[in-house]
Scaffold this active site. Structure first.
Site, PDB file in Angstrom:
ATOM      1  N   SER A 162       0.794  -1.383  -0.016  1.00  0.00           N
ATOM      2  CA  SER A 162      -0.029  -0.095  -0.144  1.00  0.00           C
ATOM      3  C   SER A 162       1.019   1.317  -0.028  1.00  0.00           C
ATOM      4  O   SER A 162       0.692   2.272  -0.164  1.00  0.00           O
ATOM      5  CB  SER A 162      -1.435   0.212   1.103  1.00  0.00           C
ATOM      6  N   LYS A 200       0.973   3.868   7.244  1.00  0.00           N
ATOM      7  CA  LYS A 200       0.295   5.107   6.281  1.00  0.00           C
ATOM      8  C   LYS A 200       1.508   6.687   6.587  1.00  0.00           C
ATOM      9  O   LYS A 200       1.996   6.464   7.631  1.00  0.00           O
ATOM     10  CB  LYS A 200      -0.792   4.498   6.702  1.00  0.00           C
TER      11      LYS A 200
END
Length: 241
Positions: A162, A200
């Site tokens: 991701s 993230k």
């Protein structure tokens, strides 16, 4: 260190800006680098932006600004490695430091090689599908101190894709500065609901916290602040080929 394609794109943008003062279009960049799709150009531009070589200007079409070139293009810098955040060591992790032999234990090269820091590896971190929270200390790695700076640090092995457009791939080892707060836009280790650890980019949206992926295949996840705990901030990256 830039990849060959990243370097080619940076120099193409730089030369075009010198000639016309206008950045090339995505189609022109795609054709110049012989890529099949503009998504590849998007990934390269994102990587160059993350490494501080270019800047995208908001609210303007085709607005790219070259901030710097590789140090090898500037004779006054003597070809030193360009520094950026996160810094990256590419190669075999087992060869970061080489113990000196008896015959050359006092040589400058061996003294330099010994100037490394032992960092604990605390398990795996998700950059994609959720995995368990940070584990206990599993082993240690040796890291040059200039990659770290002050403070306490640890390392995590990345699992998932991701964050690929931020230059972080499945199998990489990330270096994390231990801290419980971070500024918006920084890449952090976030613990969600005391159960799920994930890597993230953190964004603050009003009273909420957004955990943003660097891959269009993943949605941005938004939480109330009491569900997210910052465990550290990304400061470096190790990659093994």
């Amino acid at each position: 260190m830039l990849t060959r394609k990243q370097h080619e794109l940076l120099m193409f943008i730089h030369e075009r800006m010198k000639e016309s003062g206008i950045p090339p279009s995505f189609d022109e960049m795609k054709d110049a680098l012989d890529l099949r799709s503009k998504s590849g150009i998007h990934r390269l531009i994102t990587a160059l932006e993350e490494r501080g070589f270019i800047r995208r200007l908001p609210n303007r079409a085709r607005a790219l600004e070259v901030i710097k070139l590789p140090d090898s293009m500037n004779p006054s810098l003597g070809g030193r490695k360009t520094r950026f955040e996160p810094s990256v060591i590419e190669g075999n992790l087992g060869r970061v430091a080489t113990p000196p032999s008896r015959s050359n234990a006092n040589s400058p090269a061996q003294v330099s090689a010994m100037q490394v820091v032992s960092i604990p590896v605390m398990g795996r971190i998700a950059a994609g599908t959720p995995i368990e929270a940070i584990q206990t200390h599993s082993h240690t790695i040796m890291v040059p101190p200039e990659m770290l700076g002050p403070g306490e640090h640890y390392a995590l092995e990345v699992r998932g894709d991701s964050m690929i457009e931020a230059g972080i791939f499945d199998g990489d080892t990330v270096l994390i500065k231990k801290q419980d707060a971070a500024s918006t836009g920084e890449i952090v280790v976030a613990l969600v609901d005391d159960e799920e650890a994930t890597l993230k980019r953190l964004r603050r949206k009003g009273n909420s916290i957004a955990l943003e992926a660097a891959n269009p295949a993943y949605e941005t996840r938004i939480f109330p602040p009491d569900r997210v705990k910052v465990q550290g901030r990304l400061v470096g990256l190790l990659r093994k080929y």
